[in-house]
Scaffold this motif. Sequence first.
Motif, PDB file in Angstrom:
ATOM      1  N   ASP A   1       5.472  -5.520   9.892  1.00 16.08           N
ATOM      2  CA  ASP A   1       5.288  -6.034   8.531  1.00 16.08           C
ATOM      3  C   ASP A   1       4.255  -5.223   7.752  1.00 16.08           C
ATOM      4  O   ASP A   1       4.475  -4.844   6.603  1.00 16.08           O
ATOM      5  CB  ASP A   1       4.871  -7.501   8.544  1.00 16.08           C
ATOM      6  N   THR A   2       3.125  -4.947   8.389  1.00 13.90           N
ATOM      7  CA  THR A   2       2.057  -4.197   7.723  1.00 13.90           C
ATOM      8  C   THR A   2       2.483  -2.763   7.422  1.00 13.90           C
ATOM      9  O   THR A   2       2.276  -2.261   6.318  1.00 13.90           O
ATOM     10  CB  THR A   2       0.787  -4.189   8.601  1.00 13.90           C
ATOM     11  N   VAL A   3       3.099  -2.112   8.385  1.00 17.51           N
ATOM     12  CA  VAL A   3       3.530  -0.723   8.208  1.00 17.51           C
ATOM     13  C   VAL A   3       4.599  -0.633   7.123  1.00 17.51           C
ATOM     14  O   VAL A   3       4.564   0.263   6.280  1.00 17.51           O
ATOM     15  CB  VAL A   3       4.024  -0.129   9.544  1.00 17.51           C
ATOM     16  N   GLU A   4       5.539  -1.581   7.126  1.00 18.13           N
ATOM     17  CA  GLU A   4       6.589  -1.573   6.110  1.00 18.13           C
ATOM     18  C   GLU A   4       6.006  -1.763   4.714  1.00 18.13           C
ATOM     19  O   GLU A   4       6.433  -1.109   3.758  1.00 18.13           O
ATOM     20  CB  GLU A   4       7.609  -2.670   6.394  1.00 18.13           C
ATOM     21  N   LEU A   5       5.035  -2.652   4.577  1.00 18.42           N
ATOM     22  CA  LEU A   5       4.397  -2.875   3.282  1.00 18.42           C
ATOM     23  C   LEU A   5       3.690  -1.614   2.794  1.00 18.42           C
ATOM     24  O   LEU A   5       3.851  -1.192   1.645  1.00 18.42           O
ATOM     25  CB  LEU A   5       3.410  -4.037   3.360  1.00 18.42           C
ATOM     26  N   LEU A   6       2.921  -0.996   3.669  1.00 20.26           N
ATOM     27  CA  LEU A   6       2.208   0.233   3.297  1.00 20.26           C
ATOM     28  C   LEU A   6       3.181   1.353   2.925  1.00 20.26           C
ATOM     29  O   LEU A   6       2.974   2.059   1.933  1.00 20.26           O
ATOM     30  CB  LEU A   6       1.301   0.689   4.440  1.00 20.26           C
ATOM     31  N   ALA A   7       4.229   1.498   3.696  1.00 17.01           N
ATOM     32  CA  ALA A   7       5.218   2.540   3.403  1.00 17.01           C
ATOM     33  C   ALA A   7       5.895   2.288   2.069  1.00 17.01           C
ATOM     34  O   ALA A   7       6.100   3.219   1.280  1.00 17.01           O
ATOM     35  CB  ALA A   7       6.252   2.611   4.523  1.00 17.01           C
ATOM     36  N   SER A   8       6.242   1.042   1.791  1.00 14.05           N
ATOM     37  CA  SER A   8       6.874   0.719   0.508  1.00 14.05           C
ATOM     38  C   SER A   8       5.961   1.071  -0.653  1.00 14.05           C
ATOM     39  O   SER A   8       6.408   1.628  -1.664  1.00 14.05           O
ATOM     40  CB  SER A   8       7.205  -0.776   0.440  1.00 14.05           C
TER      41      SER A   8
END
Length: 58
Positions: free
Chosen positions: A39-46
Amino acid sequence: MRAPWRDRSPIPHDPRAASVVRAALRALLRATRLGCVSDTVELLASELVTAVPPRDAA
């Protein structure tokens, strides 16, 4: 230590790019048993994909 994988796929300047990047990261994190941070990685990547201008836009 060198990572066992390397992906240098270009990210197109396209409104769908963030969802493509999120899906790729989700699959990679699950495959490496790091789904707990997905969840955290996906948010940062987005955020990065949508906020950073394309390389040739300078």
